[in-house]
Motif scaffolding. Sequence first.
Motif, PDB file in Angstrom:
ATOM      1  N   TRP A 171     -11.039  11.973  -5.896  1.00 37.82           N
ATOM      2  CA  TRP A 171      -9.760  11.290  -5.631  1.00 37.82           C
ATOM      3  C   TRP A 171      -8.609  12.007  -6.331  1.00 37.82           C
ATOM      4  O   TRP A 171      -7.543  12.220  -5.743  1.00 37.82           O
ATOM      5  CB  TRP A 171      -9.859   9.844  -6.111  1.00 37.82           C
ATOM      6  CG  TRP A 171      -8.537   9.160  -6.261  1.00 37.82           C
ATOM      7  CD1 TRP A 171      -7.800   8.573  -5.279  1.00 37.82           C
ATOM      8  CD2 TRP A 171      -7.781   9.013  -7.472  1.00 37.82           C
ATOM      9  NE1 TRP A 171      -6.634   8.068  -5.793  1.00 37.82           N
ATOM     10  CE2 TRP A 171      -6.601   8.320  -7.139  1.00 37.82           C
ATOM     11  CE3 TRP A 171      -7.988   9.386  -8.796  1.00 37.82           C
ATOM     12  CZ2 TRP A 171      -5.631   8.002  -8.084  1.00 37.82           C
ATOM     13  CZ3 TRP A 171      -7.030   9.073  -9.743  1.00 37.82           C
ATOM     14  CH2 TRP A 171      -5.867   8.388  -9.385  1.00 37.82           C
ATOM     15  N   SER A 172      -8.824  12.394  -7.581  1.00 34.10           N
ATOM     16  CA  SER A 172      -7.779  13.074  -8.345  1.00 34.10           C
ATOM     17  C   SER A 172      -7.412  14.416  -7.711  1.00 34.10           C
ATOM     18  O   SER A 172      -6.230  14.776  -7.626  1.00 34.10           O
ATOM     19  CB  SER A 172      -8.242  13.280  -9.791  1.00 34.10           C
ATOM     20  OG  SER A 172      -7.259  13.941 -10.549  1.00 34.10           O
ATOM     21  N   PHE A 200      -8.264   3.369  -5.397  1.00 31.85           N
ATOM     22  CA  PHE A 200      -8.435   3.991  -4.082  1.00 31.85           C
ATOM     23  C   PHE A 200      -7.489   3.408  -3.029  1.00 31.85           C
ATOM     24  O   PHE A 200      -7.170   4.068  -2.047  1.00 31.85           O
ATOM     25  CB  PHE A 200      -9.884   3.851  -3.623  1.00 31.85           C
ATOM     26  CG  PHE A 200     -10.863   4.580  -4.505  1.00 31.85           C
ATOM     27  CD1 PHE A 200     -10.508   5.766  -5.124  1.00 31.85           C
ATOM     28  CD2 PHE A 200     -12.129   4.078  -4.737  1.00 31.85           C
ATOM     29  CE1 PHE A 200     -11.396   6.452  -5.945  1.00 31.85           C
ATOM     30  CE2 PHE A 200     -13.035   4.749  -5.553  1.00 31.85           C
ATOM     31  CZ  PHE A 200     -12.664   5.938  -6.159  1.00 31.85           C
ATOM     32  N   ARG A 201      -7.040   2.188  -3.235  1.00 31.40           N
ATOM     33  CA  ARG A 201      -6.111   1.592  -2.269  1.00 31.40           C
ATOM     34  C   ARG A 201      -4.677   2.044  -2.513  1.00 31.40           C
ATOM     35  O   ARG A 201      -3.965   2.423  -1.582  1.00 31.40           O
ATOM     36  CB  ARG A 201      -6.177   0.069  -2.341  1.00 31.40           C
ATOM     37  CG  ARG A 201      -5.143  -0.619  -1.451  1.00 31.40           C
ATOM     38  CD  ARG A 201      -5.212  -2.123  -1.556  1.00 31.40           C
ATOM     39  NE  ARG A 201      -4.132  -2.757  -0.817  1.00 31.40           N
ATOM     40  CZ  ARG A 201      -3.910  -4.068  -0.783  1.00 31.40           C
ATOM     41  NH1 ARG A 201      -4.711  -4.885  -1.442  1.00 31.40           N
ATOM     42  NH2 ARG A 201      -2.905  -4.567  -0.103  1.00 31.40           N
ATOM     43  N   ASP A 225       0.803  -1.220   0.000  1.00 25.72           N
ATOM     44  CA  ASP A 225       0.000   0.000   0.000  1.00 25.72           C
ATOM     45  C   ASP A 225       0.841   1.278   0.000  1.00 25.72           C
ATOM     46  O   ASP A 225       0.505   2.257  -0.649  1.00 25.72           O
ATOM     47  CB  ASP A 225      -0.919   0.026   1.227  1.00 25.72           C
ATOM     48  CG  ASP A 225      -1.966  -1.075   1.144  1.00 25.72           C
ATOM     49  OD1 ASP A 225      -1.908  -1.848   0.181  1.00 25.72           O
ATOM     50  OD2 ASP A 225      -2.807  -1.146   2.043  1.00 25.72           O
ATOM     51  N   HIS A 226       1.941   1.281   0.747  1.00 19.27           N
ATOM     52  CA  HIS A 226       2.651   2.542   0.957  1.00 19.27           C
ATOM     53  C   HIS A 226       4.154   2.463   0.683  1.00 19.27           C
ATOM     54  O   HIS A 226       4.760   3.439   0.281  1.00 19.27           O
ATOM     55  CB  HIS A 226       2.436   3.028   2.393  1.00 19.27           C
ATOM     56  CG  HIS A 226       0.998   3.175   2.762  1.00 19.27           C
ATOM     57  ND1 HIS A 226       0.180   4.144   2.222  1.00 19.27           N
ATOM     58  CD2 HIS A 226       0.217   2.450   3.612  1.00 19.27           C
ATOM     59  CE1 HIS A 226      -1.041   4.023   2.725  1.00 19.27           C
ATOM     60  NE2 HIS A 226      -1.046   3.008   3.563  1.00 19.27           N
ATOM     61  N   TYR A 231      -2.845   6.616  -3.135  1.00 18.69           N
ATOM     62  CA  TYR A 231      -2.579   7.626  -2.116  1.00 18.69           C
ATOM     63  C   TYR A 231      -1.104   7.544  -1.727  1.00 18.69           C
ATOM     64  O   TYR A 231      -0.434   6.560  -2.006  1.00 18.69           O
ATOM     65  CB  TYR A 231      -3.470   7.414  -0.890  1.00 18.69           C
ATOM     66  CG  TYR A 231      -4.914   7.783  -1.139  1.00 18.69           C
ATOM     67  CD1 TYR A 231      -5.356   9.094  -0.992  1.00 18.69           C
ATOM     68  CD2 TYR A 231      -5.831   6.822  -1.546  1.00 18.69           C
ATOM     69  CE1 TYR A 231      -6.672   9.436  -1.235  1.00 18.69           C
ATOM     70  CE2 TYR A 231      -7.154   7.153  -1.795  1.00 18.69           C
ATOM     71  CZ  TYR A 231      -7.566   8.465  -1.632  1.00 18.69           C
ATOM     72  OH  TYR A 231      -8.871   8.799  -1.882  1.00 18.69           O
ATOM     73  N   GLY A 232      -0.626   8.565  -1.080  1.00 18.63           N
ATOM     74  CA  GLY A 232       0.776   8.559  -0.672  1.00 18.63           C
ATOM     75  C   GLY A 232       1.686   8.950  -1.818  1.00 18.63           C
ATOM     76  O   GLY A 232       1.342   9.751  -2.684  1.00 18.63           O
ATOM     77  N   ARG A 261      -7.737  15.246  -4.525  1.00 15.90           N
ATOM     78  CA  ARG A 261      -7.073  15.038  -3.231  1.00 15.90           C
ATOM     79  C   ARG A 261      -5.629  14.585  -3.397  1.00 15.90           C
ATOM     80  O   ARG A 261      -4.753  14.967  -2.626  1.00 15.90           O
ATOM     81  CB  ARG A 261      -7.840  14.004  -2.397  1.00 15.90           C
ATOM     82  CG  ARG A 261      -9.127  14.513  -1.787  1.00 15.90           C
ATOM     83  CD  ARG A 261      -9.608  13.585  -0.687  1.00 15.90           C
ATOM     84  NE  ARG A 261      -9.806  12.226  -1.157  1.00 15.90           N
ATOM     85  CZ  ARG A 261     -10.956  11.764  -1.639  1.00 15.90           C
ATOM     86  NH1 ARG A 261     -12.005  12.567  -1.735  1.00 15.90           N
ATOM     87  NH2 ARG A 261     -11.070  10.514  -2.032  1.00 15.90           N
ATOM     88  N   THR A 262      -5.389  13.746  -4.386  1.00 12.40           N
ATOM     89  CA  THR A 262      -4.065  13.132  -4.516  1.00 12.40           C
ATOM     90  C   THR A 262      -3.165  13.828  -5.526  1.00 12.40           C
ATOM     91  O   THR A 262      -1.945  13.652  -5.492  1.00 12.40           O
ATOM     92  CB  THR A 262      -4.211  11.658  -4.946  1.00 12.40           C
ATOM     93  OG1 THR A 262      -4.828  11.608  -6.247  1.00 12.40           O
ATOM     94  CG2 THR A 262      -5.061  10.883  -3.949  1.00 12.40           C
ATOM     95  N   ASN A 304      -3.169  13.017  -8.558  1.00  9.66           N
ATOM     96  CA  ASN A 304      -2.930  12.044  -9.626  1.00  9.66           C
ATOM     97  C   ASN A 304      -3.785  12.382 -10.846  1.00  9.66           C
ATOM     98  O   ASN A 304      -4.934  12.807 -10.708  1.00  9.66           O
ATOM     99  CB  ASN A 304      -3.264  10.629  -9.146  1.00  9.66           C
ATOM    100  CG  ASN A 304      -2.188  10.059  -8.250  1.00  9.66           C
ATOM    101  OD1 ASN A 304      -1.008  10.157  -8.547  1.00  9.66           O
ATOM    102  ND2 ASN A 304      -2.599   9.461  -7.138  1.00  9.66           N
TER     103      ASN A 304
END
Length: 208
Positions: free
Chosen positions: A145-146, A115-116, A91-92, A119-120, A148-149, A151
């Motif tokens: 999502w885009s 979504f998993r 994940d990270h 992030y990060g 916030r991240t 991406n």
Amino acid sequence: MARWIADAIPLIGWLKRHLERVFHHEISVWLHRLVLLAVSLVCVHFHAIRYIVTVTPFIVISDVATDGVDVDVLPPYGRYHRFLDERGLDDHGETRPIVVFAGGIGITPLLPIIFRYGYGRRPVKVMYCAHDEAGLLCCGQLEAWSRRTGNPLTLKVGRFTVGELQSAVTPGAIYLIAGPTGMTHAVKRTLRKTGVSVEDICHEPFAW
């Protein structure tokens, strides 16, 4: 009617397209529900008849899964998470980029991945197209999502051009593809022509 059969056999594909004019998706869903009900009733029937229960090999074969048995649920094949795990992505901790190509309802199995993993520090690029605007699903969630991240997210009505697909190629990335068979083949073909290794591509046909 199974999509892969319709794609593999032109005559069945032609028949499927004509039947879809009469039998809409909702009918197909209810037919699947009836099949599940029928299978459940058959299972109960087996266990309710004493002389069938006494035939141990038959009961063992019919009871494929029992308590404590691990079962893989693969919808439709469910290989995306496994594909990423096999390449050491968590994940990270891993920052290797992921590029997602989705067509129509093909976004469905890819949303959990986006979504998993999106992030990060990991760059995740999403290229999503559909035949019409109604076919672009979960746009609000993807756009949020885009934002916030940071991406990149590309939404398009109609198929991506070869140039657009080539512009999404990212050095060292892993590529996940889901959508109609023609779309998945076109994306995979373009990626291979740009030098992407087949080992870095996971694709599944995903369409009604």
